[in-house]
Scaffold this motif. Sequence first.
Motif, PDB file in Angstrom:
ATOM      1  N   GLN A 165      -9.259   2.326 -11.887  1.00 41.63           N
ATOM      2  CA  GLN A 165      -9.719   2.816 -10.597  1.00 41.63           C
ATOM      3  C   GLN A 165      -8.889   2.207  -9.471  1.00 41.63           C
ATOM      4  OE1 GLN A 165     -12.330   5.124 -10.262  1.00 41.63           O
ATOM      5  NE2 GLN A 165     -12.036   5.190 -12.486  1.00 41.63           N
ATOM      6  N   PRO A 166      -8.787   2.900  -8.331  1.00 42.04           N
ATOM      7  CA  PRO A 166      -8.119   2.286  -7.175  1.00 42.04           C
ATOM      8  C   PRO A 166      -8.790   0.957  -6.835  1.00 42.04           C
ATOM      9  CG  PRO A 166      -8.509   4.618  -6.773  1.00 42.04           C
ATOM     10  CD  PRO A 166      -9.252   4.277  -8.032  1.00 42.04           C
ATOM     11  N   TYR A 167      -7.990  -0.034  -6.547  1.00 35.22           N
ATOM     12  CA  TYR A 167      -8.530  -1.373  -6.324  1.00 35.22           C
ATOM     13  C   TYR A 167      -9.429  -1.437  -5.102  1.00 35.22           C
ATOM     14  CZ  TYR A 167      -8.834  -6.272  -5.067  1.00 35.22           C
ATOM     15  OH  TYR A 167      -9.307  -7.520  -4.716  1.00 35.22           O
ATOM     16  N   ARG A 168     -10.586  -2.033  -5.311  1.00 33.98           N
ATOM     17  CA  ARG A 168     -11.460  -2.449  -4.228  1.00 33.98           C
ATOM     18  C   ARG A 168     -12.016  -3.820  -4.617  1.00 33.98           C
ATOM     19  NH1 ARG A 168     -12.560   1.187  -0.300  1.00 33.98           N
ATOM     20  NH2 ARG A 168     -14.282  -0.100   0.441  1.00 33.98           N
ATOM     21  N   PRO A 169     -12.102  -4.751  -3.656  1.00 29.65           N
ATOM     22  CA  PRO A 169     -12.557  -6.106  -3.988  1.00 29.65           C
ATOM     23  C   PRO A 169     -13.983  -6.160  -4.514  1.00 29.65           C
ATOM     24  CG  PRO A 169     -12.338  -5.806  -1.603  1.00 29.65           C
ATOM     25  CD  PRO A 169     -11.696  -4.624  -2.244  1.00 29.65           C
ATOM     26  N   GLU A 170     -14.786  -5.113  -4.281  1.00 34.36           N
ATOM     27  CA  GLU A 170     -16.159  -5.120  -4.789  1.00 34.36           C
ATOM     28  C   GLU A 170     -16.216  -5.244  -6.310  1.00 34.36           C
ATOM     29  OE1 GLU A 170     -16.444  -2.418  -1.084  1.00 34.36           O
ATOM     30  OE2 GLU A 170     -14.962  -3.065  -2.553  1.00 34.36           O
ATOM     31  N   TYR A 171     -15.195  -4.717  -6.992  1.00 29.45           N
ATOM     32  CA  TYR A 171     -15.195  -4.795  -8.458  1.00 29.45           C
ATOM     33  C   TYR A 171     -15.131  -6.242  -8.950  1.00 29.45           C
ATOM     34  CZ  TYR A 171     -14.337   0.260  -8.758  1.00 29.45           C
ATOM     35  OH  TYR A 171     -14.435   1.631  -8.671  1.00 29.45           O
ATOM     36  N   LEU A 172     -14.665  -7.154  -8.097  1.00 23.65           N
ATOM     37  CA  LEU A 172     -14.485  -8.544  -8.492  1.00 23.65           C
ATOM     38  C   LEU A 172     -15.728  -9.403  -8.265  1.00 23.65           C
ATOM     39  CD1 LEU A 172     -11.600  -7.433  -8.439  1.00 23.65           C
ATOM     40  CD2 LEU A 172     -10.864  -9.557  -7.358  1.00 23.65           C
ATOM     41  N   VAL A 173     -16.686  -8.876  -7.516  1.00 26.15           N
ATOM     42  CA  VAL A 173     -17.867  -9.674  -7.161  1.00 26.15           C
ATOM     43  C   VAL A 173     -18.634 -10.078  -8.417  1.00 26.15           C
ATOM     44  CG1 VAL A 173     -20.084  -9.666  -5.946  1.00 26.15           C
ATOM     45  CG2 VAL A 173     -18.074  -8.611  -4.892  1.00 26.15           C
ATOM     46  N   GLY A 174     -18.902 -11.368  -8.547  1.00 26.36           N
ATOM     47  CA  GLY A 174     -19.627 -11.875  -9.700  1.00 26.36           C
ATOM     48  C   GLY A 174     -18.733 -12.303 -10.844  1.00 26.36           C
TER      49      GLY A 174
END
Length: 363
Positions: free
Chosen positions: A239-248
Amino acid sequence: MSDETVPPPLPGHPTAPVVSGRCPVCGAALAYGAGRSALVCGSCGNQVQITHDERDAVDEHSYSRWLADPHRYDVATLGGQVLTCEGCGASTETKDLAGSCQFCGGNLVASVQPAGVIAPEGVLPFVVDSAQARGEFTRWVRSRWFAPGALKKVGDTESIRGTYLPHWTFDARTTTEYVGQRGEHYTEKQGDNEVRKTRWWPAAGTVDNVFDDLLVPASATLPRNRVDDLGPWNLSLVQPYRPEYLVGHSAVRYDADPDAAFREAQQQMERVIRHDVEVDIGGDEQRIHHLDTRYADVMFKLVLLPIWIATFMYAGRQWQVMVNASTGEVVGDRPYSVPKIVAASIAGLVVLAVTIWVFTRSS
Protein backbone atom coordinates in the motif's frame (compact mmCIF):
# COMPACT_ATOMS: atom_id res chain seq x y z
CA MET A 1 22.43 34.94 6.23
CA SER A 2 24.17 31.54 6.21
CA ASP A 3 26.29 30.53 3.22
CA GLU A 4 25.49 26.86 3.81
CA THR A 5 24.01 25.14 0.77
CA VAL A 6 20.73 23.42 1.55
CA PRO A 7 20.49 20.19 -0.47
CA PRO A 8 17.37 19.54 -2.50
CA PRO A 9 14.96 16.94 -1.14
CA LEU A 10 15.73 13.33 -1.98
CA PRO A 11 13.01 11.00 -3.23
CA GLY A 12 10.19 10.75 -0.75
CA HIS A 13 6.99 12.29 0.46
CA PRO A 14 6.33 15.87 1.44
CA THR A 15 5.61 16.51 5.07
CA ALA A 16 3.21 13.80 6.23
CA PRO A 17 0.19 14.52 8.40
CA VAL A 18 0.77 14.28 12.13
CA VAL A 19 -0.16 10.82 13.35
CA SER A 20 -2.17 10.47 16.52
CA GLY A 21 -1.60 7.25 18.42
CA ARG A 22 -4.32 8.00 20.99
CA CYS A 23 -7.94 6.91 20.81
CA PRO A 24 -10.28 9.88 20.16
CA VAL A 25 -12.94 8.22 22.33
CA CYS A 26 -11.12 7.15 25.50
CA GLY A 27 -7.55 8.45 25.02
CA ALA A 28 -5.92 5.02 25.27
CA ALA A 29 -3.14 3.90 22.94
CA LEU A 30 -4.03 2.80 19.41
CA ALA A 31 -2.27 0.15 17.33
CA TYR A 32 -2.59 -0.91 13.71
CA GLY A 33 -5.10 -3.76 13.48
CA ALA A 34 -3.74 -6.55 11.31
CA GLY A 35 -5.86 -7.01 8.20
CA ARG A 36 -8.28 -4.20 9.14
CA SER A 37 -6.78 -1.08 7.49
CA ALA A 38 -7.53 0.72 10.75
CA LEU A 39 -6.00 1.75 14.05
CA VAL A 40 -7.66 -0.16 16.89
CA CYS A 41 -7.95 0.95 20.51
CA GLY A 42 -6.82 -1.74 22.91
CA SER A 43 -9.08 -0.35 25.63
CA CYS A 44 -12.50 0.42 24.14
CA GLY A 45 -12.17 -1.28 20.73
CA ASN A 46 -12.81 1.91 18.76
CA GLN A 47 -11.39 1.86 15.22
CA VAL A 48 -9.91 4.75 13.26
CA GLN A 49 -9.86 3.94 9.54
CA ILE A 50 -6.74 4.60 7.49
CA THR A 51 -7.74 6.44 4.33
CA HIS A 52 -5.87 7.18 1.13
CA ASP A 53 -6.48 10.03 -1.28
CA GLU A 54 -5.71 10.43 -4.97
CA ARG A 55 -2.23 11.76 -4.18
CA ASP A 56 -1.20 8.52 -2.47
CA ALA A 57 0.80 6.24 -4.76
CA VAL A 58 3.67 3.76 -4.63
CA ASP A 59 6.10 5.74 -6.78
CA GLU A 60 9.47 4.61 -8.07
CA HIS A 61 12.53 6.79 -8.52
CA SER A 62 15.24 6.99 -11.14
CA TYR A 63 18.41 5.35 -9.85
CA SER A 64 20.68 7.23 -12.27
CA ARG A 65 19.13 10.54 -11.22
CA TRP A 66 19.66 9.73 -7.55
CA LEU A 67 23.23 8.58 -8.20
CA ALA A 68 24.04 11.83 -10.02
CA ASP A 69 22.72 14.03 -7.21
CA PRO A 70 25.79 15.77 -5.72
CA HIS A 71 23.88 16.44 -2.51
CA ARG A 72 22.87 12.88 -1.72
CA TYR A 73 23.77 11.80 1.78
CA ASP A 74 25.92 8.98 3.13
CA VAL A 75 23.53 7.01 5.31
CA ALA A 76 26.24 6.60 7.96
CA THR A 77 26.32 10.36 8.55
CA LEU A 78 22.57 10.87 8.89
CA GLY A 79 21.40 11.81 12.37
CA GLY A 80 18.19 10.94 14.12
CA GLN A 81 15.10 12.93 14.90
CA VAL A 82 13.43 13.85 18.18
CA LEU A 83 10.02 12.24 18.74
CA THR A 84 7.66 13.30 21.52
CA CYS A 85 5.49 10.73 23.25
CA GLU A 86 1.78 11.59 23.26
CA GLY A 87 1.32 9.66 26.47
CA CYS A 88 3.83 11.20 28.88
CA GLY A 89 5.39 13.96 26.79
CA ALA A 90 8.93 12.53 27.00
CA SER A 91 11.28 13.25 24.09
CA THR A 92 13.30 10.49 22.45
CA GLU A 93 16.04 10.92 19.83
CA THR A 94 16.09 7.96 17.47
CA LYS A 95 16.98 6.86 13.96
CA ASP A 96 14.01 4.48 13.90
CA LEU A 97 10.81 5.27 12.03
CA ALA A 98 8.61 3.94 14.84
CA GLY A 99 8.87 2.45 18.29
CA SER A 100 7.63 2.82 21.84
CA CYS A 101 8.37 5.30 24.60
CA GLN A 102 10.90 3.91 27.08
CA PHE A 103 9.09 5.62 29.95
CA CYS A 104 5.41 4.82 29.44
CA GLY A 105 5.30 2.44 26.45
CA GLY A 106 3.35 4.94 24.33
CA ASN A 107 3.61 5.00 20.53
CA LEU A 108 6.38 6.88 18.77
CA VAL A 109 6.03 7.35 15.00
CA ALA A 110 8.07 9.71 12.82
CA SER A 111 5.75 11.84 10.70
CA VAL A 112 8.56 13.77 8.99
CA GLN A 113 11.84 12.31 7.73
CA PRO A 114 15.11 14.19 8.45
CA ALA A 115 16.70 15.97 5.50
CA GLY A 116 18.53 13.51 3.29
CA VAL A 117 16.59 10.42 4.35
CA ILE A 118 14.73 8.62 1.58
CA ALA A 119 11.17 8.13 2.76
CA PRO A 120 9.32 4.83 2.29
CA GLU A 121 7.08 4.69 -0.76
CA GLY A 122 5.15 1.60 0.23
CA VAL A 123 4.24 -0.59 3.16
CA LEU A 124 3.03 -4.18 3.25
CA PRO A 125 0.57 -4.04 6.16
CA PHE A 126 0.32 -6.67 8.88
CA VAL A 127 -2.19 -9.40 7.99
CA VAL A 128 -1.21 -11.93 10.67
CA ASP A 129 -2.09 -10.53 14.11
CA SER A 130 -0.19 -11.21 17.33
CA ALA A 131 -2.49 -14.08 18.39
CA GLN A 132 -2.04 -15.83 15.03
CA ALA A 133 1.71 -15.21 15.16
CA ARG A 134 1.89 -16.77 18.62
CA GLY A 135 -0.03 -19.76 17.33
CA GLU A 136 2.33 -20.20 14.37
CA PHE A 137 5.32 -19.76 16.69
CA THR A 138 4.02 -22.36 19.16
CA ARG A 139 3.31 -24.89 16.39
CA TRP A 140 6.76 -24.31 14.96
CA VAL A 141 8.47 -24.85 18.32
CA ARG A 142 6.53 -28.04 19.08
CA SER A 143 7.11 -29.58 15.65
CA ARG A 144 10.91 -29.43 15.73
CA TRP A 145 12.68 -32.77 15.33
CA PHE A 146 15.31 -33.61 17.94
CA ALA A 147 14.16 -30.72 20.15
CA PRO A 148 14.67 -31.05 23.92
CA GLY A 149 11.47 -32.19 25.69
CA ALA A 150 11.36 -29.01 27.79
CA LEU A 151 11.23 -26.93 24.61
CA LYS A 152 7.70 -28.17 23.96
CA LYS A 153 6.53 -26.07 26.92
CA VAL A 154 7.61 -22.85 25.23
CA GLY A 155 4.56 -21.03 23.92
CA ASP A 156 2.27 -18.10 24.53
CA THR A 157 4.20 -16.82 27.53
CA GLU A 158 7.21 -15.87 25.38
CA SER A 159 7.72 -12.31 24.15
CA ILE A 160 6.65 -11.31 20.65
CA ARG A 161 6.82 -7.94 18.93
CA GLY A 162 5.96 -6.58 15.53
CA THR A 163 8.39 -4.68 13.37
CA TYR A 164 8.73 -3.42 9.81
CA LEU A 165 11.99 -4.15 8.01
CA PRO A 166 12.96 -1.83 5.11
CA HIS A 167 13.72 -3.30 1.70
CA TRP A 168 14.76 -1.73 -1.59
CA THR A 169 13.10 -2.89 -4.79
CA PHE A 170 14.69 -2.48 -8.21
CA ASP A 171 13.34 -2.54 -11.76
CA ALA A 172 15.61 -2.62 -14.81
CA ARG A 173 15.90 -3.51 -18.48
CA THR A 174 19.13 -5.25 -19.47
CA THR A 175 20.81 -6.06 -22.75
CA THR A 176 23.61 -8.62 -22.56
CA GLU A 177 26.06 -9.48 -25.33
CA TYR A 178 27.81 -12.77 -24.77
CA VAL A 179 30.61 -14.91 -26.19
CA GLY A 180 30.81 -18.59 -25.40
CA GLN A 181 30.65 -22.11 -26.76
CA ARG A 182 27.95 -24.64 -27.48
CA GLY A 183 28.76 -28.26 -26.71
CA GLU A 184 27.07 -31.09 -28.62
CA HIS A 185 27.41 -34.67 -27.43
CA TYR A 186 28.28 -37.53 -29.75
CA THR A 187 29.46 -41.09 -29.25
CA GLU A 188 32.65 -42.66 -30.57
CA LYS A 189 33.37 -46.36 -30.62
CA GLN A 190 36.53 -47.38 -28.82
CA GLY A 191 37.04 -51.12 -29.02
CA ASP A 192 33.91 -52.79 -27.70
CA ASN A 193 32.74 -49.64 -25.90
CA GLU A 194 30.99 -46.46 -26.99
CA VAL A 195 32.42 -43.35 -25.37
CA ARG A 196 30.51 -40.09 -25.15
CA LYS A 197 32.42 -37.05 -26.27
CA THR A 198 31.58 -33.37 -26.76
CA ARG A 199 32.17 -31.30 -29.87
CA TRP A 200 32.40 -27.55 -29.15
CA TRP A 201 31.25 -24.75 -31.44
CA PRO A 202 31.68 -20.99 -31.00
CA ALA A 203 28.56 -19.11 -29.88
CA ALA A 204 27.75 -15.42 -29.54
CA GLY A 205 24.57 -13.41 -29.29
CA THR A 206 22.43 -10.94 -27.37
CA VAL A 207 19.90 -11.56 -24.60
CA ASP A 208 17.36 -9.00 -23.34
CA ASN A 209 15.76 -9.16 -19.88
CA VAL A 210 13.20 -7.17 -17.92
CA PHE A 211 13.39 -7.25 -14.10
CA ASP A 212 10.63 -6.09 -11.79
CA ASP A 213 10.66 -5.58 -8.02
CA LEU A 214 13.90 -7.35 -7.15
CA LEU A 215 14.04 -7.25 -3.34
CA VAL A 216 17.16 -6.34 -1.37
CA PRO A 217 17.07 -5.92 2.45
CA ALA A 218 17.94 -2.35 3.40
CA SER A 219 18.89 -3.09 6.99
CA ALA A 220 21.28 -5.50 8.69
CA THR A 221 19.25 -5.40 11.93
CA LEU A 222 18.09 -9.01 11.52
CA PRO A 223 20.13 -12.02 10.27
CA ARG A 224 20.18 -11.93 6.48
CA ASN A 225 19.73 -15.66 5.96
CA ARG A 226 16.61 -15.68 8.15
CA VAL A 227 15.14 -12.65 6.41
CA ASP A 228 15.66 -14.28 3.01
CA ASP A 229 13.97 -17.48 4.25
CA LEU A 230 10.86 -15.50 5.24
CA GLY A 231 10.00 -14.87 1.58
CA PRO A 232 8.51 -14.80 -0.90
CA TRP A 233 6.60 -11.59 -0.26
CA ASN A 234 3.48 -10.68 -2.20
CA LEU A 235 4.41 -7.16 -3.28
CA SER A 236 1.12 -6.74 -5.14
CA LEU A 237 -0.41 -6.09 -1.69
CA VAL A 238 1.91 -3.16 -0.92
CA GLN A 239 0.00 0.00 0.00
CA PRO A 240 1.10 3.63 -0.42
CA TYR A 241 3.04 4.55 2.69
CA ARG A 242 1.25 6.26 5.53
CA PRO A 243 2.75 6.49 9.04
CA GLU A 244 -0.49 5.16 10.55
CA TYR A 245 0.50 1.65 9.46
CA LEU A 246 3.46 1.85 11.87
CA VAL A 247 1.46 2.74 14.98
CA GLY A 248 1.89 0.07 17.64
CA HIS A 249 4.92 -1.50 15.94
CA SER A 250 8.59 -0.70 15.54
CA ALA A 251 10.24 0.18 12.25
CA VAL A 252 13.95 0.66 11.62
CA ARG A 253 15.52 3.06 9.17
CA TYR A 254 17.57 1.66 6.28
CA ASP A 255 21.32 1.37 6.84
CA ALA A 256 22.24 0.35 3.26
CA ASP A 257 22.06 3.02 0.55
CA PRO A 258 20.55 2.33 -2.89
CA ASP A 259 23.98 2.11 -4.51
CA ALA A 260 25.10 -0.75 -2.25
CA ALA A 261 21.71 -2.42 -2.67
CA PHE A 262 21.82 -2.10 -6.46
CA ARG A 263 25.13 -3.97 -6.59
CA GLU A 264 23.40 -6.84 -4.83
CA ALA A 265 20.42 -6.56 -7.17
CA GLN A 266 22.85 -6.86 -10.07
CA GLN A 267 24.05 -10.17 -8.67
CA GLN A 268 20.45 -11.40 -8.66
CA MET A 269 20.07 -10.22 -12.25
CA GLU A 270 23.30 -11.90 -13.33
CA ARG A 271 22.09 -15.31 -12.17
CA VAL A 272 19.01 -14.95 -14.35
CA ILE A 273 21.02 -13.53 -17.25
CA ARG A 274 23.53 -16.41 -17.18
CA HIS A 275 20.68 -18.93 -17.23
CA ASP A 276 19.06 -17.20 -20.20
CA VAL A 277 22.39 -17.00 -22.03
CA GLU A 278 22.85 -20.76 -21.57
CA VAL A 279 19.37 -21.33 -22.99
CA ASP A 280 20.19 -19.05 -25.92
CA ILE A 281 23.45 -20.89 -26.62
CA GLY A 282 21.57 -24.18 -26.65
CA GLY A 283 23.18 -27.55 -27.27
CA ASP A 284 23.92 -30.17 -24.62
CA GLU A 285 26.47 -28.12 -22.68
CA GLN A 286 27.37 -24.45 -22.56
CA ARG A 287 30.46 -22.42 -21.78
CA ILE A 288 30.25 -18.68 -21.15
CA HIS A 289 33.49 -16.81 -21.75
CA HIS A 290 32.33 -13.19 -21.61
CA LEU A 291 29.23 -11.20 -20.65
CA ASP A 292 28.73 -7.50 -21.31
CA THR A 293 25.52 -6.22 -19.72
CA ARG A 294 24.03 -2.76 -20.17
CA TYR A 295 21.38 -1.49 -17.74
CA ALA A 296 18.57 0.88 -18.67
CA ASP A 297 15.53 2.41 -16.95
CA VAL A 298 16.76 1.42 -13.48
CA MET A 299 14.14 2.42 -10.91
CA PHE A 300 14.03 1.91 -7.16
CA LYS A 301 11.79 2.45 -4.15
CA LEU A 302 11.81 1.77 -0.42
CA VAL A 303 9.14 -0.52 1.07
CA LEU A 304 8.51 -1.74 4.61
CA LEU A 305 7.77 -5.44 5.16
CA PRO A 306 6.07 -6.76 8.35
CA ILE A 307 7.68 -9.29 10.70
CA TRP A 308 6.75 -10.69 14.10
CA ILE A 309 9.83 -11.45 16.21
CA ALA A 310 9.41 -14.01 19.00
CA THR A 311 12.13 -14.69 21.54
CA PHE A 312 12.41 -17.42 24.17
CA MET A 313 14.93 -18.49 26.77
CA TYR A 314 16.33 -22.01 26.92
CA ALA A 315 19.41 -23.32 28.71
CA GLY A 316 20.45 -19.80 29.62
CA ARG A 317 20.44 -18.58 26.04
CA GLN A 318 18.01 -16.39 24.13
CA TRP A 319 16.65 -17.83 20.89
CA GLN A 320 14.90 -15.87 18.13
CA VAL A 321 12.13 -16.90 15.76
CA MET A 322 10.60 -14.71 13.03
CA VAL A 323 7.13 -14.90 11.53
CA ASN A 324 6.23 -13.38 8.16
CA ALA A 325 3.32 -11.15 9.21
CA SER A 326 1.84 -11.34 5.72
CA THR A 327 1.94 -15.11 5.05
CA GLY A 328 2.58 -16.74 8.44
CA GLU A 329 5.87 -18.36 7.32
CA VAL A 330 8.10 -19.16 10.34
CA VAL A 331 11.91 -19.33 10.44
CA GLY A 332 14.38 -19.24 13.30
CA ASP A 333 16.89 -20.85 15.59
CA ARG A 334 16.25 -23.54 18.17
CA PRO A 335 18.25 -25.90 20.41
CA TYR A 336 18.88 -29.58 19.69
CA SER A 337 18.76 -32.48 22.14
CA VAL A 338 22.09 -34.34 22.00
CA PRO A 339 20.67 -37.46 23.71
CA LYS A 340 17.85 -37.64 21.15
CA ILE A 341 20.30 -37.30 18.25
CA VAL A 342 22.58 -39.97 19.73
CA ALA A 343 19.61 -42.29 20.35
CA ALA A 344 18.38 -41.79 16.78
CA SER A 345 21.87 -42.49 15.41
CA ILE A 346 22.14 -45.69 17.44
CA ALA A 347 18.67 -46.78 16.34
CA GLY A 348 19.67 -46.16 12.72
CA LEU A 349 22.82 -48.23 13.11
CA VAL A 350 20.83 -51.08 14.71
CA VAL A 351 18.33 -51.07 11.83
CA LEU A 352 21.21 -51.08 9.32
CA ALA A 353 22.92 -53.98 11.14
CA VAL A 354 19.70 -56.01 11.23
CA THR A 355 19.09 -55.35 7.54
CA ILE A 356 22.59 -56.51 6.64
CA TRP A 357 22.23 -59.62 8.84
CA VAL A 358 18.88 -60.56 7.23
CA PHE A 359 20.31 -60.01 3.75
CA THR A 360 23.38 -62.11 4.56
CA ARG A 361 21.27 -64.97 5.99
CA SER A 362 18.97 -65.04 2.97
CA SER A 363 21.74 -65.05 0.36
